[in-house]
Design a protein around this motif. Structure first.
Motif, PDB file in Angstrom:
ATOM      1  N   LEU A  84       0.831  -1.200   0.000  1.00 25.69           N
ATOM      2  CA  LEU A  84       0.000   0.000   0.000  1.00 25.69           C
ATOM      3  C   LEU A  84       0.867   1.252   0.000  1.00 25.69           C
ATOM      4  CD1 LEU A  84      -2.904   1.094   0.140  1.00 25.69           C
ATOM      5  CD2 LEU A  84      -2.697   1.041   2.626  1.00 25.69           C
ATOM      6  N   LEU A  85       1.905   1.273   0.817  1.00 25.38           N
ATOM      7  CA  LEU A  85       2.810   2.421   0.854  1.00 25.38           C
ATOM      8  C   LEU A  85       3.465   2.646  -0.509  1.00 25.38           C
ATOM      9  CD1 LEU A  85       4.502   1.796   4.322  1.00 25.38           C
ATOM     10  CD2 LEU A  85       2.814   3.564   3.775  1.00 25.38           C
ATOM     11  N   PHE A  86       3.867   1.564  -1.160  1.00 21.64           N
ATOM     12  CA  PHE A  86       4.545   1.712  -2.442  1.00 21.64           C
ATOM     13  C   PHE A  86       3.584   1.981  -3.598  1.00 21.64           C
ATOM     14  CE2 PHE A  86       8.183   0.508  -0.127  1.00 21.64           C
ATOM     15  CZ  PHE A  86       9.260   0.997  -0.857  1.00 21.64           C
ATOM     16  N   GLU A  87       2.326   1.602  -3.462  1.00 24.81           N
ATOM     17  CA  GLU A  87       1.323   1.975  -4.474  1.00 24.81           C
ATOM     18  C   GLU A  87       1.170   3.498  -4.511  1.00 24.81           C
ATOM     19  OE1 GLU A  87      -0.517   0.581  -6.773  1.00 24.81           O
ATOM     20  OE2 GLU A  87      -0.232  -1.551  -6.391  1.00 24.81           O
ATOM     21  N   CYS A  88       1.273   4.119  -3.344  1.00 23.16           N
ATOM     22  CA  CYS A  88       1.057   5.572  -3.258  1.00 23.16           C
ATOM     23  C   CYS A  88       2.284   6.378  -3.673  1.00 23.16           C
ATOM     24  CB  CYS A  88       0.642   5.954  -1.838  1.00 23.16           C
ATOM     25  SG  CYS A  88      -1.002   5.333  -1.382  1.00 23.16           S
ATOM     26  N   TRP A  89       3.470   5.780  -3.586  1.00 23.78           N
ATOM     27  CA  TRP A  89       4.696   6.553  -3.815  1.00 23.78           C
ATOM     28  C   TRP A  89       4.750   7.248  -5.180  1.00 23.78           C
ATOM     29  CZ3 TRP A  89       8.628   6.526  -7.344  1.00 23.78           C
ATOM     30  CH2 TRP A  89       9.681   7.395  -7.051  1.00 23.78           C
ATOM     31  N   PRO A  90       4.444   6.587  -6.324  1.00 24.03           N
ATOM     32  CA  PRO A  90       4.566   7.283  -7.608  1.00 24.03           C
ATOM     33  C   PRO A  90       3.720   8.557  -7.706  1.00 24.03           C
ATOM     34  CG  PRO A  90       4.307   4.929  -7.959  1.00 24.03           C
ATOM     35  CD  PRO A  90       4.041   5.187  -6.512  1.00 24.03           C
ATOM     36  N   ARG A  91       2.620   8.578  -6.990  1.00 24.64           N
ATOM     37  CA  ARG A  91       1.756   9.759  -7.031  1.00 24.64           C
ATOM     38  C   ARG A  91       2.434  10.981  -6.419  1.00 24.64           C
ATOM     39  NH1 ARG A  91      -4.718   9.852  -5.894  1.00 24.64           N
ATOM     40  NH2 ARG A  91      -5.000  12.012  -6.461  1.00 24.64           N
ATOM     41  N   SER A  92       3.419  10.743  -5.548  1.00 27.49           N
ATOM     42  CA  SER A  92       4.122  11.861  -4.914  1.00 27.49           C
ATOM     43  C   SER A  92       4.918  12.682  -5.927  1.00 27.49           C
ATOM     44  CB  SER A  92       5.058  11.351  -3.805  1.00 27.49           C
ATOM     45  OG  SER A  92       6.137  10.625  -4.355  1.00 27.49           O
ATOM     46  N   LEU A  93       5.169  12.119  -7.102  1.00 29.17           N
ATOM     47  CA  LEU A  93       5.883  12.857  -8.148  1.00 29.17           C
ATOM     48  C   LEU A  93       5.026  13.958  -8.772  1.00 29.17           C
ATOM     49  CD1 LEU A  93       7.540   9.821  -9.971  1.00 29.17           C
ATOM     50  CD2 LEU A  93       8.580  11.334  -8.269  1.00 29.17           C
ATOM     51  N   ARG A  94       3.686  13.839  -8.616  1.00 28.99           N
ATOM     52  CA  ARG A  94       2.783  14.805  -9.240  1.00 28.99           C
ATOM     53  C   ARG A  94       1.851  15.499  -8.250  1.00 28.99           C
ATOM     54  NH1 ARG A  94       2.750  10.200 -11.634  1.00 28.99           N
ATOM     55  NH2 ARG A  94       0.726   9.580 -10.833  1.00 28.99           N
ATOM     56  N   ASP A  95       1.803  15.019  -7.032  1.00 30.08           N
ATOM     57  CA  ASP A  95       0.820  15.491  -6.066  1.00 30.08           C
ATOM     58  C   ASP A  95       1.547  15.977  -4.811  1.00 30.08           C
ATOM     59  OD1 ASP A  95      -1.086  15.536  -3.920  1.00 30.08           O
ATOM     60  OD2 ASP A  95      -2.390  14.173  -5.017  1.00 30.08           O
ATOM     61  N   ALA A  96       1.497  17.277  -4.566  1.00 29.28           N
ATOM     62  CA  ALA A  96       2.253  17.866  -3.453  1.00 29.28           C
ATOM     63  C   ALA A  96       1.809  17.318  -2.104  1.00 29.28           C
ATOM     64  CB  ALA A  96       2.118  19.387  -3.475  1.00 29.28           C
ATOM     65  N   LYS A  97       0.526  17.042  -1.961  1.00 31.27           N
ATOM     66  CA  LYS A  97       0.036  16.531  -0.671  1.00 31.27           C
ATOM     67  C   LYS A  97       0.557  15.123  -0.419  1.00 31.27           C
ATOM     68  CE  LYS A  97      -4.048  16.414   2.228  1.00 31.27           C
ATOM     69  NZ  LYS A  97      -5.459  16.773   2.357  1.00 31.27           N
ATOM     70  N   VAL A  98       0.542  14.285  -1.434  1.00 28.83           N
ATOM     71  CA  VAL A  98       1.086  12.934  -1.288  1.00 28.83           C
ATOM     72  C   VAL A  98       2.597  13.009  -1.072  1.00 28.83           C
ATOM     73  CG1 VAL A  98       1.450  10.707  -2.437  1.00 28.83           C
ATOM     74  CG2 VAL A  98      -0.768  11.835  -2.589  1.00 28.83           C
ATOM     75  N   ALA A  99       3.262  13.938  -1.748  1.00 27.86           N
ATOM     76  CA  ALA A  99       4.705  14.110  -1.574  1.00 27.86           C
ATOM     77  C   ALA A  99       5.033  14.491  -0.131  1.00 27.86           C
ATOM     78  CB  ALA A  99       5.228  15.173  -2.529  1.00 27.86           C
ATOM     79  N   ALA A 100       4.217  15.349   0.453  1.00 28.37           N
ATOM     80  CA  ALA A 100       4.430  15.744   1.852  1.00 28.37           C
ATOM     81  C   ALA A 100       4.238  14.555   2.786  1.00 28.37           C
ATOM     82  CB  ALA A 100       3.485  16.883   2.228  1.00 28.37           C
ATOM     83  N   LEU A 101       3.223  13.734   2.516  1.00 31.50           N
ATOM     84  CA  LEU A 101       2.995  12.535   3.328  1.00 31.50           C
ATOM     85  C   LEU A 101       4.168  11.566   3.189  1.00 31.50           C
ATOM     86  CD1 LEU A 101      -0.799  11.887   2.646  1.00 31.50           C
ATOM     87  CD2 LEU A 101       0.222  12.637   4.804  1.00 31.50           C
ATOM     88  N   ASP A 102       4.650  11.396   1.960  1.00 31.66           N
ATOM     89  CA  ASP A 102       5.772  10.499   1.716  1.00 31.66           C
ATOM     90  C   ASP A 102       7.023  10.996   2.436  1.00 31.66           C
ATOM     91  OD1 ASP A 102       6.860   8.152   0.146  1.00 31.66           O
ATOM     92  OD2 ASP A 102       8.201   9.756  -0.519  1.00 31.66           O
ATOM     93  N   SER A 103       7.242  12.308   2.425  1.00 37.76           N
ATOM     94  CA  SER A 103       8.390  12.881   3.139  1.00 37.76           C
ATOM     95  C   SER A 103       8.279  12.627   4.636  1.00 37.76           C
ATOM     96  CB  SER A 103       8.489  14.385   2.886  1.00 37.76           C
ATOM     97  OG  SER A 103       8.865  14.627   1.552  1.00 37.76           O
ATOM     98  N   SER A 104       7.062  12.713   5.162  1.00 36.91           N
ATOM     99  CA  SER A 104       6.884  12.462   6.600  1.00 36.91           C
ATOM    100  C   SER A 104       7.221  11.014   6.934  1.00 36.91           C
ATOM    101  CB  SER A 104       5.457  12.810   7.040  1.00 36.91           C
ATOM    102  OG  SER A 104       4.525  11.832   6.618  1.00 36.91           O
TER     103      SER A 104
END
Length: 198
Positions: A104-124
């Motif tokens: 589940l964590l890795f399914e969401c990771w690619p979206r962080s390249l285009r989505d600032a909110k997901v990128a912030a979550l991934d950084s956390s």
């Protein structure tokens, strides 16, 4: 009060449905209809709790919290930094291709390249994992068990980067969990001077 409890329970059930839908279909192709089917409700009923993006953010955030809290709890069980480091590595590596939480964590990771909110979550998520390793390395040096070859923050970030790269190999079925743990133990020996496998 009962209504709030019911709503909380329904929201939790919907969260589980979102997770099942992401794991079954993948994040990029996910539709409200997929979540509704998993939850056994109509797409309109799903929208009552938020649009697709909001549901994804919430699901990703819950997965990050669960993964991070479990890892922090496991590491905190041991006073000796050597045991902490061994447990931290062990708990951070996916069990295999079917490890749902890591998937589940890795399914969401690619979206962080285009989505600032997901990128912030991934950084956390990354920062929390680095913080766990950093704390262990500092404690190990203080206890006299580790002789660090570089600043602890750099070594901690390297542990997390290696884990992330190897996780994809495990999830793809190209490496076993045991192989990845052996590789991380090898890095631990180089970084700290302590052999975790001994």
């Amino acid at each position: 009060m009962a209504r709030k409890k019911d709503q909380g329970a329904r929201r939790a059930e919907l969260g589980e449905a979102v997770q099942r839908a992401v794991l079954a279909r993948g994040l990029e192709g996910l539709r409200l209809r997929d979540i509704a089917e998993q939850a056994g409700v109509t797409p309109a009923a799903v929208l009552y709790y938020g649009d697709l993006d909001a549901l994804i953010y919430e699901t990703y955030q819950r997965a990050i919290e669960r993964f991070s809290q479990e890892r922090e709890r496991v590491a905190d069980q041991f006073p000796d930094a050597r045991d902490r480091l061994r447990a931290c590595i062990d708990h951070g590596v996916a069990s295999g291709p079917d490890d749902e939480l890591v998937r589940l964590l890795f399914e969401c990771w690619p979206r962080s390249l285009r989505d600032a909110k997901v990128a912030a979550l991934d950084s956390s998520l990354t920062e929390r994992q680095i913080a766990v390793y950093y704390g262990i390395l500092v404690i190990g040096e203080t206890q006299g068990h580790f002789t660090l070859t570089d600043p602890p923050r750099l070594l901690a970030a390297n542990f997390v980067a290696m884990e992330d790269g190897y996780q994809m190999e495990v999830l793809a079925g190209r490496r076993s969990r045991a192989e990845v743990i052996a590789s991380l133990h090898s890095y631990a020996r180089a970084a700290t001077g302590h052999d975790l496998s001994g």
